[in-house]
Structures are given as structure tokens and as C-alpha cells.
Design an enzyme around this catalytic site. Sequence first.
Site, PDB file in Angstrom:
ATOM      1  N   CYS A 381      -4.030  -6.184   5.808  1.00  0.00           N
ATOM      2  CA  CYS A 381      -3.380  -7.033   7.176  1.00  0.00           C
ATOM      3  C   CYS A 381      -4.258  -6.161   8.396  1.00  0.00           C
ATOM      4  CB  CYS A 381      -1.783  -6.986   6.986  1.00  0.00           C
ATOM      5  SG  CYS A 381      -1.363  -8.311   7.929  1.00  0.00           S
ATOM      6  N   HIS A 515      -0.933  -9.573   2.077  1.00  0.00           N
ATOM      7  CA  HIS A 515      -0.120  -8.407   1.536  1.00  0.00           C
ATOM      8  C   HIS A 515       0.117  -8.407   0.035  1.00  0.00           C
ATOM      9  CE1 HIS A 515       1.263  -6.546   5.307  1.00  0.00           C
ATOM     10  NE2 HIS A 515       1.275  -7.612   5.786  1.00  0.00           N
ATOM     11  N   GLU A 517       0.463  -6.156  -2.022  1.00  0.00           N
ATOM     12  CA  GLU A 517       1.429  -5.587  -2.380  1.00  0.00           C
ATOM     13  C   GLU A 517       2.703  -5.992  -3.017  1.00  0.00           C
ATOM     14  OE1 GLU A 517       0.552  -5.549   0.328  1.00  0.00           O
ATOM     15  OE2 GLU A 517       1.919  -4.870   1.780  1.00  0.00           O
TER      16      GLU A 517
HETATM   17  N1  GLN Z   1      -0.685  -6.499  13.837  1.00  0.00           N
HETATM   18  C1  GLN Z   1      -1.386  -7.662  13.028  1.00  0.00           C
HETATM   19  C2  GLN Z   1      -1.011  -9.027  13.458  1.00  0.00           C
HETATM   20  O1  GLN Z   1       0.094  -9.444  13.761  1.00  0.00           O
HETATM   21  C3  GLN Z   1      -1.088  -7.084  11.391  1.00  0.00           C
HETATM   22  C4  GLN Z   1       0.166  -7.347  11.097  1.00  0.00           C
HETATM   23  C5  GLN Z   1       0.366  -6.788   9.751  1.00  0.00           C
HETATM   24  O2  GLN Z   1      -0.389  -5.545   9.443  1.00  0.00           O
HETATM   25  N2  GLN Z   1       1.436  -7.147   8.864  1.00  0.00           N
HETATM   26  O3  GLN Z   1      -1.739  -9.795  12.984  1.00  0.00           O
END
Ligand code: GLN
Length: 543
Positions: A381, A515, A517
Site C-alpha cells: 500500500c 493488503h 496480509e
Molecule cells: N496513505 C496511503 C493512501 O491513503 C496508503 C494507505 C495505506 O497504506 N493503507 O492511499
Amino acid sequence: MKRFIFITGGVVSSLGKGIASAALGALLQSRGYRVRLRKLDPYLNVDPGTMSPTQHGEVFVTDDGAETDLDLGHYERFTGVSAKRTDNTTTGRIYQSILERERRGDYLGATLQVIPHVTDAIKEFVKADSDDVDFVLCEIGGTVGDIEGLPFFEAIRQLGQELGREQCVYIHLTLLPYIATAGEMKTKPTQHSVKELRSIGIQPDILLCRAPFPIPVEERRKIALFCNVRPESVIEALDAQHIYDVPLDYHARGLDHEVLRHFGMEKETSPDLTHWRRVSETLRNPDGNVTIAIIGKYVALHDAYKSVVEALGHGGLANRVKVDLRWIPSDRFDDPDADLSELDEVDGVLLPGGFGERGAMGKMRAAGYARRHKLPCFGICYGMQLAVIEAARNLAGIEGAGTTEFGDPKVPVVGLMSEWIRGNAREVREQGGDLGGTMRLGAYPAVLRKDSKVARIYGADTISERHRHRYEVNASVIPQLEPHGVIFSGMSPDGRLPEIMELADHPWFIGVQFHPELKSRPFAPHPLFTSFIAAAVEQSRLV
Ligand code: GLN
């Protein structure tokens, strides 16, 4: 007939109620029963989405896009059953729905009260969407006696009355502290906790007692007598070496037997715990170990990365190695002169998700270090977004490349997508609207490029993974990056949103917008984590 198992906690928090619930779910499942696990959180927030990760831990996201408590992650990992939006609620959400109905006039002029309106809404939630299972396990957050918890306790008390004890069982988790100077295990806090529970009308059927060593017979008898339970239903919960030992431990102490005995079902089935024994055996006898650095903003509370840690462990299981973690606060590398050479001591770098400016430069520097030193690197992410920006700046030479999440970059390599497509519905995010629930949340498909590293790792050409973010890599920069070996090997089906990046000229450098995970389980380690740990094993042989 579907049965309800209510799990409450007493004495202190952090006794492992979530793991106990998950482990019981797994034990019932090992006997062939279908289970669903739910969590009722008494806090006032509508969901944990806007809560600080360093206070509340990770936000677990379900396929259907709910931001939920991290215990739902344990439930999924232990039972393999994907959680749903209908598996976690809070006081805030219960009140929100009641107040919305009230404004619509649905209550036809009634005076709204905690009993019956709030308790009815809680009962509805507990019973809903569970017709396809044999057991609903319902954990109440917090400990008995908390003011916010009262309506939840009252609701489960009423359910016991309405459905009858043949359909409901109450399990209470407590602590038996050991006082070294007296040389005694103390039962009084447990007695008081049960007294508190009984004062609001709930007589527990089974006590799970966290204890530093097996409960002496005399103490067990005392607890049973004072708490009005059978001595066999006083079950000790000793510290486990590993959380995946917990189902086996609880089984050895008779937890599943006692639960089923309550319902008169103890003779119907016998458990098959082969797969749990196999996991436990592998954890005890690894062939080696690797060290992975987790470079994140919230490392002060390891629970902020719960699923990442578990998924790394699953990758370790798949490779029969123990995964040691090195926690590095990402802002340690924010300074342009920061020394990153400590990364030479690890076998892989994991850049987890995150938000905001602090530590972002540090993550970018770590990505650059891993890129240049050919160190396995997994960006998740925010970690992926920052790795792309790093490569844009330093590999493709795009000056002023950045994210609109902070600063005012000349080239927004990462920025807000004001809309995206899910199924046939177009979801539009309003800028400046509420912070809660404004992210791309839940499962979205991605199409993998044939012959890419990720296509080989997944062994598939389309995947579905869970998202939780506001910003996206700007697809218009792809033509500038790909000639430099930054390959976008996974895209949203419409080709507009980059989902995966990989470096061509690198042993293992993969960044994912989602994600992974959240979908990894001990019996089905996520392929990306399995592959990442395999690369770390390779790396450890080089050093
Ligand atoms: N801050 C980034 C976004 O909002 C990544 C978010 C995250 O890593 N869950 O896109």
C-alpha cells in the site's frame, strides 16, 4: 439449530479473548461444525477506521469493505472463514442506525430507550445473517463492569432468556494472578469478576482462567464453588509458546468438550486436529531462520501490523523457517544523511501501509537502499506508493515526483482518484467530506501481466485482494517508468489503476497497492508472503 456462544472478559484487558474465541471456533470446526465469529465493541466510534493504529492496533478490512477490529483477523486466520460486515459492530454504529431510523420516523413516536431499543438492535445484530452455521461465537469487547459495555451484556443476557440455555452458553475469561511473596495463585479477582457478571444477570457456564501454571486442585474447587460452575468447567489457559498452539492447548484442557457438554452434544463428534499439530510441529522445528525488517510509522505498537506479522509467519511456515523481526521506525531514515547500513543485517525489508508525511521519506530511502543493494523488498500500500515514487525520482529521473498526500509535488506520481468502479456501481469520493469510510475499501479484482513475476507467484491471471487507501499510483506515469524496469504487472480490470509494481532487474522487489496480509492464513499462506520469505532465505545464504 444454531447455537450461540458468548465470550466475555473480566479482571483486566489483553487476556487474549480474541485468540480464545478464534481457537474455540477452530476446535468446533475441527469437529465438522460450521462457525461464524462476531465481535461487539462497546466503544463509541462507528468503526475503528479513524482510530490511531498505535492505540487500537491494525484495522482489519473484510472482503465486503468493512473496517473492523483486529480480532476479526484472528477469527479468519484460525477458521479460514472470511469475515463480513455483519460480524463487527460498535456502540457508535448501533446508535447511528437507531438515530437514522428515529429521524425517518420509523419508531412512530415512541420514546427511545437503552432497553429495549438499543438492546433490541444489538440482539438483531447478533442473530442476523447466520442461518448457514451451527455456532455463532460472539465476543464482547472490553471487560465486565465497563460502563459502555452494559447494553451489550444486557442484550446477551436477554438472548439467553429468550433462546434458552440449550441454545446459549456463556464463557468468561479471567486472570489468576500469582503473588510470589505469598507463593499463591489468587482466585479473588476471578470471584469478583464473576460476581459483577452475575449482578447483571449472567451466570457464566465456563470459566477460562489465564494462569502462569496449572491451577492446583484446591483453587479449582474454590473457584467452582464461589463462581457457581462445575470444577470441570474451570479451564486453565496457560501462556502458549505460539498463538497457533492455543487450539491444541484448549482442547487438551477440555474447552470444546465442555462447550459441547453444555449443549448435550459432546458425544456426537470427535475432533480432527492433524493440521493444527502439523503447524505446531513446524513452528517448533524450523530448518533455519530469516530476519525481516519492518520499517513503519507505528512500530511502537506491534499490533498496528498484526496481519503483516502473522502473514510473514505463514510465509515462514511455508518455507519451514522462523521469521525474526526487526522493528525500525521509518522516521529514523527521514534525515537525508541517515545511515541505512543496518539493513545489511537483514534478509528482507517490508514496507507496510501507512498515512501522512512523517516517516515517508524514511520508507522511500529504505526502498531505494533495497533496490540498489538487491535486497528482497516488499512494499504494501503506502510502501508500494513510496517505492514507486522513489524509483520515479532516482531511477527514471522524474524531478519533483511525489504524492499529493503531502507536500505539493510537481509531478503527482501518486494522487487521489476521485472515482473508481466497483462492479457496475460507480463510487464517487467527495473531497473534503468525512474522513471515515472515504477510502477504496474491500476486495477488488486485478489482472496480472502474463510472464510477470507476480503471475508466476500467484499461478493465476486474475486475483482479488483487499484494499484500504485513498490515493492511487497515477497510471499516466507508467510509460515513463517501464523503460527503467519498473513494471506494472497488475492493473485494475479497466486498466486505469496500477495494482502491482515489480522491478525487472532485481531478485525480489514487489509493491502491491492492496493488503495481501489480510488474506493469509496458517493453512493457506499468501503466495506473495511465501515467495518473499523464500527470497529472504536465498538472501540469507548470500550473506
Ligand atoms: N496513505 C496511503 C493512501 O491513503 C496508503 C494507505 C495505506 O497504506 N493503507 O492511499
